[in-house]
Design a protein around this motif. Structure first.
Motif: not given
Length: 335
Positions: A174-178
């Motif tokens: 989720l962090l990588k998707t922004g």
């Protein structure tokens, strides 16, 4: 009581009347125990005298100078025995005030001194204890699959480890998707502190700390026995499990099987941690009837291996003599 009898009197008057009563004369003690007490710990000490026969205090002295208990003892010539510790001022006071009395140490101090001496003797020969279960040398690095180099305290398939890995992967995805941490907190229904913990961890193995790594196994107490039987050539997991169950082991057959599988897979034999000097001293000094079957077995193992180990040490006969006395007729008398 004054209210029950209908007497109108204040508490101060009652205390004054009680304080004016003459102090009761206790019977002359024959055996007296002398020790110190603290009115301010580390700063101010006094001397307490106890009638060993009645187990009641018979004197409280303001200090612990040799002259103070000597004067108290001189006023009571019927004292025959003085129980004391090894403090020099108590020895001088007893010798000056009651020269006719015999100075002895009570049973608690005898046992306390024996416990300290036994503990020091065992601790001085830790090399002998290491011989019982030698430390395996560091194995040379060998190529292993990447999934086995994680260093995780839990194997793949453990529900706590799998849940932690899944949550860690979800948070980082989720962090990588922004997504922000606040959005992840709302979406996964976690606290901000939990989201921060998972987000700051580079790998899920970094979260396996604390009690997970230090959790004790029900098999720890019996690993030394399993190691001995393994060295004797018995490698059958079911047979070894049947042997340790009567000794009080609550572990399952699968635990024994996993431990033996670890020994087979390791390039060096996996050994249990040797017993601590404090534990061995406790086995030596306790009465054999108070030891469990597992503790009796481990004490016998320690004594046997110490007799077979290398060159003799000067203090080893003393250690074995303590063990012999604890397993023979001397233990009930000392207790």
């Amino acid at each position: 009581m004054a209210r029950v009898f209908g007497v109108t009197v204040s508490r101060s008057t009652v205390l004054r009347l009680v304080d004016a009563l003459p102090e009761p004369e206790p019977p002359a003690p024959r055996v007296v125990g002398v020790d110190e007490y603290a009115t301010r710990k580390g700063r101010r000490y006094g001397t307490i005298l106890v009638d060993i026969g009645t187990r009641r205090p018979v004197g409280l002295l303001p200090d612990r100078e040799a002259s103070t208990p000597a004067a108290w003892l001189a006023q009571r010539p019927g004292i025959e025995v003085v129980c004391r510790d090894r403090a020099p001022f108590f020895a001088e006071g007893a010798a000056a005030g009651a020269p006719q009395a015999v100075q002895v140490a009570d049973r608690w101090r005898l046992w306390h001194n024996l416990r300290e001496a036994t503990g020091r003797t065992v601790a001085q020969h830790r090399r002998c204890l290491r011989v019982l279960l030698p430390e395996a040398p560091e194995p040379e690095p060998t190529p292993v699959p990447e999934e086995e180099t994680s260093g995780s305290p839990w194997p793949t398939g453990h529900r706590f480890a799998d849940r932690t890995r899944t949550t860690h992967a979800t948070v980082h995805a989720l962090l990588k998707t922004g997504h922000s941490r606040r959005a992840i907190q709302r979406q996964l229904r976690m606290t901000s502190r939990t989201v921060k913990k998972y987000a700051d961890a580079a790998q899920p193995e970094d979260l396996f700390t604390g009690q997970w790594q230090n959790r004790a196994s029900v098999l720890d107490e019996y690993k030394s026995y399993l190691d001995d039987r393994w060295n004797d050539g018995c490698t059958h997991a079911w047979k070894l499990w049947e042997e340790i169950v009567p000794l009080g082991c609550k572990g399952s057959y699968q635990r024994v099987r996993a431990y033996l599988h670890q020994k087979r897979a390791s390039p060096h034999p996996v050994t249990a941690r040797p017993p601590s000097p404090r534990a061995i001293a406790g086995w030596i000094l306790r009465h054999p009837d108070a030891l469990s079957e597992a503790e009796q077995l481990r004490l016998k193992h320690v004594r046997t291996r110490l007799c077979r180990t290398g060159r003799p040490h000067p203090a080893r006969p003393l250690l074995l003599d303590h063990a012999h006395r604890a397993s023979g007729r001397a233990a009930p008398g000392l207790a």
